[in-house]
Write a protein that holds these residues in place. Structure first.
Motif, mmCIF file in Angstrom:
data_model
loop_
_atom_site.group_PDB
_atom_site.id
_atom_site.type_symbol
_atom_site.label_atom_id
_atom_site.label_comp_id
_atom_site.label_asym_id
_atom_site.label_seq_id
_atom_site.Cartn_x
_atom_site.Cartn_y
_atom_site.Cartn_z
ATOM 1 N N LEU A 12 -7.433 3.511 2.749
ATOM 2 C CA LEU A 12 -6.183 3.007 3.316
ATOM 3 C C LEU A 12 -5.060 3.806 2.677
ATOM 4 C CD1 LEU A 12 -4.994 0.779 5.147
ATOM 5 C CD2 LEU A 12 -4.846 -0.649 3.114
ATOM 6 N N ARG A 18 10.621 7.231 0.775
ATOM 7 C CA ARG A 18 11.713 6.249 0.750
ATOM 8 C C ARG A 18 13.040 6.967 0.556
ATOM 9 N NH1 ARG A 18 10.076 0.904 -0.968
ATOM 10 N NH2 ARG A 18 7.833 0.842 -1.275
ATOM 11 N N GLN B 29 17.840 12.493 -2.271
ATOM 12 C CA GLN B 29 18.072 11.348 -1.376
ATOM 13 C C GLN B 29 16.788 10.671 -0.932
ATOM 14 O OE1 GLN B 29 21.068 11.921 1.679
ATOM 15 N NE2 GLN B 29 21.797 13.763 0.651
ATOM 16 N N ARG B 30 15.670 11.341 -1.204
ATOM 17 C CA ARG B 30 14.389 10.771 -0.787
ATOM 18 C C ARG B 30 13.373 10.977 -1.900
ATOM 19 N NH1 ARG B 30 16.710 12.962 3.500
ATOM 20 N NH2 ARG B 30 16.935 11.671 5.360
ATOM 21 N N VAL B 31 12.377 10.095 -1.909
ATOM 22 C CA VAL B 31 11.323 10.211 -2.914
ATOM 23 C C VAL B 31 10.000 9.841 -2.260
ATOM 24 C CG1 VAL B 31 11.667 7.849 -3.755
ATOM 25 C CG2 VAL B 31 10.618 9.555 -5.250
ATOM 26 N N ARG B 32 8.972 10.609 -2.651
ATOM 27 C CA ARG B 32 7.640 10.323 -2.128
ATOM 28 C C ARG B 32 7.060 9.107 -2.839
ATOM 29 N NH1 ARG B 32 4.141 13.308 -3.966
ATOM 30 N NH2 ARG B 32 5.395 14.198 -5.643
ATOM 31 N N THR B 33 6.555 8.154 -2.091
ATOM 32 C CA THR B 33 5.884 6.988 -2.692
ATOM 33 C C THR B 33 4.610 6.707 -1.909
ATOM 34 O OG1 THR B 33 7.182 5.474 -1.328
ATOM 35 C CG2 THR B 33 8.025 5.941 -3.520
ATOM 36 N N PRO B 34 3.655 7.640 -1.938
ATOM 37 C CA PRO B 34 2.428 7.425 -1.179
ATOM 38 C C PRO B 34 1.606 6.283 -1.768
ATOM 39 C CG PRO B 34 2.197 9.344 -2.590
ATOM 40 C CD PRO B 34 3.628 8.894 -2.704
ATOM 41 N N ILE B 35 0.905 5.604 -0.885
ATOM 42 C CA ILE B 35 0.008 4.533 -1.313
ATOM 43 C C ILE B 35 -1.386 4.883 -0.810
ATOM 44 C CG2 ILE B 35 -0.605 2.110 -0.945
ATOM 45 C CD1 ILE B 35 2.376 1.529 -0.727
ATOM 46 N N ARG B 36 -2.380 4.755 -1.664
ATOM 47 C CA ARG B 36 -3.743 5.090 -1.258
ATOM 48 C C ARG B 36 -4.700 4.129 -1.960
ATOM 49 N NH1 ARG B 36 -6.801 9.716 0.520
ATOM 50 N NH2 ARG B 36 -8.865 9.728 -0.432
ATOM 51 N N ILE B 37 -5.529 3.466 -1.180
ATOM 52 C CA ILE B 37 -6.526 2.550 -1.722
ATOM 53 C C ILE B 37 -7.878 2.970 -1.164
ATOM 54 C CG2 ILE B 37 -7.220 0.146 -1.992
ATOM 55 C CD1 ILE B 37 -4.395 -0.652 -1.198
ATOM 56 N N GLU B 38 -8.844 3.157 -2.053
ATOM 57 C CA GLU B 38 -10.182 3.585 -1.629
ATOM 58 C C GLU B 38 -11.157 2.420 -1.785
ATOM 59 O OE1 GLU B 38 -11.412 7.207 -3.465
ATOM 60 O OE2 GLU B 38 -9.418 8.091 -3.333
ATOM 61 N N TYR B 39 -11.761 2.029 -0.696
ATOM 62 C CA TYR B 39 -12.734 0.951 -0.702
ATOM 63 C C TYR B 39 -14.130 1.490 -0.397
ATOM 64 C CZ TYR B 39 -8.831 -2.334 0.145
ATOM 65 O OH TYR B 39 -7.683 -3.056 0.077
ATOM 66 N N THR B 40 -15.133 0.749 -0.827
ATOM 67 C CA THR B 40 -16.447 0.870 -0.226
ATOM 68 C C THR B 40 -16.625 -0.367 0.636
ATOM 69 O OG1 THR B 40 -17.326 2.111 -2.081
ATOM 70 C CG2 THR B 40 -18.927 1.019 -0.634
ATOM 71 N N TYR B 41 -16.685 -0.157 1.921
ATOM 72 C CA TYR B 41 -16.684 -1.264 2.866
ATOM 73 C C TYR B 41 -18.111 -1.677 3.200
ATOM 74 C CZ TYR B 41 -15.703 -3.890 7.110
ATOM 75 O OH TYR B 41 -15.625 -4.868 8.058
ATOM 76 N N THR B 109 -1.085 11.733 10.441
ATOM 77 C CA THR B 109 -2.428 11.505 9.903
ATOM 78 C C THR B 109 -3.498 11.531 10.990
ATOM 79 O OG1 THR B 109 -1.957 9.142 10.045
ATOM 80 C CG2 THR B 109 -1.644 10.204 7.910
ATOM 81 N N LYS B 161 -24.076 5.050 13.209
ATOM 82 C CA LYS B 161 -23.802 3.613 13.173
ATOM 83 C C LYS B 161 -22.296 3.428 13.024
ATOM 84 C CE LYS B 161 -28.224 2.451 10.941
ATOM 85 N NZ LYS B 161 -28.634 3.731 10.321
#
Lengths: 153, 192
Positions: A12, A18, B29-41, B109, B161
């Motif tokens: 995700l 921002r 005036q801008r800043v990168r704030t990426p969010i990334r979460i890695e799951y095993t589903y 993406t 699958k």
């Protein structure tokens, strides 16, 4: 059940950008230029990192002032098992650091080899990254005062 | 204390003054704030059956034993009755477009999606709910509510699958579903 349990990787990810507003924008501009800025409160004390509003009176703040790149550790915690997305692959300390000239502490990393090198009240200074872009990570971390080109890790 | 809604909010218009060290540089005036979460589903019982069916080009749903509603993809629980669903309920790979959207702006993406493209809410024959899919092999402008569609599957030697086995949904050529019937058609079960 005869069948193996199904699993799959699931990532995700949101590539947010921002807008900073003028106060945080000035703080990040300072980092890019290699200086740390705080903001002055009505009572004369300095918040660093700066906020747009005074946390007690809610007064809008705007007087940016330069603070030092040296400071004092007021609290710390050893990170002995860094996770994949933490900023360092080796152990380091999370610390609250009150920079000289500021009255509030900022959270950052102290780059030393072991918790034996950490103490509340220890003096530290910023190790800047060579390439800076206006981001909190422009500060690579803090190292014991006087060791910015040497010790630390 | 009552607040005059027309008054200037506290803080707006306050001038931010910078020290000399950054007086003559371009402001951030801008800043990168990426969010990334890695799951095993782990998909669980019902979705695992659905995914195994996908590998055989079958659509395996489940039914609520109380309301009769058929859920696809099955999550293993009936959201309205709050009880486990039972399966398998095999559905055909044909249905209709309940609603749709044409996207004309690229998404960073998803470089595989070339605008304009049509994403739609597809209701399979026998299903009580719809799910998202792409409508392909036709002009996006020709897509309409009630349009009958059928699945376009990956080549047999590429099947996994995975729900990605269905590349999209193309017009089947059958007569449209009457819009006035859409609330009920193809939706067995007591929706109350």
């Amino acid at each position: 059940m005869a069948d193996d349990v199904l699993t799959a990787p699931l990532v995700l990810e949101y590539p947010f950008t921002r807008t900073t507003g003028p106060v945080v924008g000035a703080f990040l501009t300072g980092l890019r230029e290699g200086v740390v800025l705080g903001v002055r409160r009505p009572d004369g004390t300095v918040l660093c990192p700066p906020l747009e509003y005074d946390p007690i009176t809610a007064t809008a703040l705007g007087e940016m002032v330069e603070v030092a790149s040296t400071g004092t550790v007021t609290s710390w915690s050893w990170n002995g098992a860094p996770r994949a997305q933490q900023p360092f692959e080796r152990n380091f300390a999370w610390a609250l650091i009150t920079l000289d000239g500021a009255d509030t502490p900022m959270l950052h990393a102290v780059l030393v080899d072991s918790p034996a090198a950490m103490s509340t009240g220890m003096r530290v200074e910023i190790r800047w990254r060579d390439e800076r872009e206006g981001h909190i990570a422009d500060i690579e971390g803090f190292v014991p005062l006087g060791s910015v080109d040497g010790k630390g890790f | 204390m009552p607040v005059d809604p027309d008054s200037t909010p506290v803080g707006l218009g306050v001038e931010v003054t910078a020290p000399a060290s950054i007086a003559d540089v371009e402001m951030v005036q801008r800043v990168r704030t990426p969010i990334r979460i890695e799951y095993t589903y782990t998909p669980g019982r019902a979705l695992s059956a659905y995914l195994r069916g996908m590998a055989e080009k079958r659509i395996v749903a489940e039914r609520c034993p109380r309301t009769g509603q058929v859920f696809v993809p099955p999550r293993g629980v009936s959201p309205m009755a709050g009880i486990p669903t039972v399966g398998p309920v095999e559905l055909p790979d044909v249905g209709y477009v309940e609603s749709f959207n044409i996207t004309r702006v690229p998404i960073a993406t998803r470089p595989d999606l070339e605008p304009p493209y049509c994403s739609a809410w597809i209701v399979l024959d026998g299903a009580s709910v719809g799910f998202m899919g792409l409508v392909i092999n036709c002009e996006p402008e020709s897509v309409r509510m009630g349009m009958r569609v059928k699945a376009v599957w990956k080549p047999d030697d590429e099947l996994e699958k995975s729900a990605t086995n269905i590349l999209g949904w193309e017009p089947s050529g059958e007569p449209d579903v009457e819009i006035s019937d859409i609330e009920t058609i193809g939706r067995p079960g007591d929706l109350q």
